[in-house]
Design an enzyme around this catalytic site. Sequence first.
Site, PDB file in Angstrom:
ATOM      1  CB  CYS A 115       2.000  -1.152  13.916  1.00  0.00           C
ATOM      2  SG  CYS A 115       2.157  -1.092  12.130  1.00  0.00           S
ATOM      3  CB  CYS A 139       5.153  -1.400  16.540  1.00  0.00           C
ATOM      4  SG  CYS A 139       6.826  -0.944  16.026  1.00  0.00           S
ATOM      5  CD  GLU A 144      -2.792  -1.263   2.392  1.00  0.00           C
ATOM      6  OE1 GLU A 144      -3.555  -2.229   2.467  1.00  0.00           O
ATOM      7  OE2 GLU A 144      -2.805  -0.354   3.223  1.00  0.00           O
ATOM      8  CB  CYS A 177       0.277   6.673  11.341  1.00  0.00           C
ATOM      9  SG  CYS A 177       1.057   8.003  10.493  1.00  0.00           S
ATOM     10  CB  CYS A 208       2.753   7.780   3.252  1.00  0.00           C
ATOM     11  SG  CYS A 208       3.248   6.665   4.559  1.00  0.00           S
ATOM     12  CB  CYS A 250       6.626  -4.615   9.418  1.00  0.00           C
ATOM     13  SG  CYS A 250       7.959  -3.791  10.307  1.00  0.00           S
TER      14      CYS A 250
HETATM   15 FE1  SF4 Z   1       6.802  -2.078  11.319  1.00  0.00          FE
HETATM   16 FE2  SF4 Z   1       4.480  -1.005  11.995  1.00  0.00          FE
HETATM   17 FE3  SF4 Z   1       6.534  -0.889  13.685  1.00  0.00          FE
HETATM   18 FE4  SF4 Z   1       6.540   0.571  11.415  1.00  0.00          FE
HETATM   19  S1  SF4 Z   1       5.151   0.808  13.161  1.00  0.00           S
HETATM   20  S2  SF4 Z   1       8.240  -0.643  12.249  1.00  0.00           S
HETATM   21  S3  SF4 Z   1       5.482  -0.841  10.011  1.00  0.00           S
HETATM   22  S4  SF4 Z   1       5.478  -2.761  12.984  1.00  0.00           S
END
Ligand code: SF4
Length: 344
Positions: A120, A117, A93, A334, A106, A113
Amino acid sequence: MTEKSLFLSGIDDLKNKITELGMPAFRANQIRDWIFKKFVFSFDEMTNLSVSDRKKLKEAYPKILPPVEKYEVDTEDNTGKAVIKLADGELVEAVAIPGEDSMTFCLSTQVGCAVNCAFCRTGKQGFKRNLSTEEIILQVMILVKKSGKKPTNIVFMGMGEPFLNRKALFEAIDILTDHNGLGLATRRITISTSGVVDGIRELAFRPGEVNLAVSLHVADNNSRNILVPMNRKYSLEVLREAISDYIAKTNRRVTLEVTLLKNVNDQYNDAMNLVRFCEGLLVHVNIVRFNKFKGSQYEQSPENNEKEFRKVLKKAGIPVTVRKSRGQEIMAACGQLAGKALKQ
Ligand code: SF4
């Protein structure tokens, strides 16, 4: 996606390929102008090329852009989100965020990933693979085509940790800032990292003025180990030292991003920990409002907590801003990007 890439070829490279196809070398400049300056992605519309040359080019490069699975526009704020289907079927995306006099793109650097986090949505889908340089550049081209605007700014804050795909990231930046390409100024580009210290150190020694943003979120190791697991590899002390060295080397202000979560990192002692972390550093704190998604255990910090938090920072003389959340309606804000989840 094309096997031979038009986007990755420098001008000399492209000239060689063009002459191999039996065309005059100056065609390479014309093609790059169409693509990077006029954003025309169909050879049929490249009207200063002869019909026979267009035919040869179509055979050599059957598809300039990969298919876009979906392009949605938020009716509230006009933020656009492209879901792009890559050659192996993975979805990625990219988001176009219009401002009054600006257009920020962006971009993603990975499919999924590995950092995971806690708050996220991308992290929840796990890591699939790195994007190639071409796949990063293509996001820009697709957003230009879909939004009808050239970017004034580019932020690497989409899916993935950019510094865990540094080779492709830096190559893409070189192409985007090349005068024969998009010609974007390096100071218009921002890389956001969860705290990959090796990447911060490498960026410090690269030419140009690319901006650095660090997703800090909380300034005590125990909490950060949970919120941003990258902290287990690079603790706050190690990260702070890298930021400090980066500032000393570049003399550029670093943005620290803090997503405030209700009763998790929005209390007085959290603000004070952050004040201590910032002491002596040329930084700016950007408070990001949490964008809730299905399955998330976290809540956005109440307005009053956010206000008190800001007050503590301001009192300590730390510049602080609140980032307006964009594209919530289409899950483009975000922490909400997740190509795979969309596919499902
Ligand atoms: Fe990965 Fe999401 Fe952390 Fe960014 S915020 S490093 S995309 S897990």
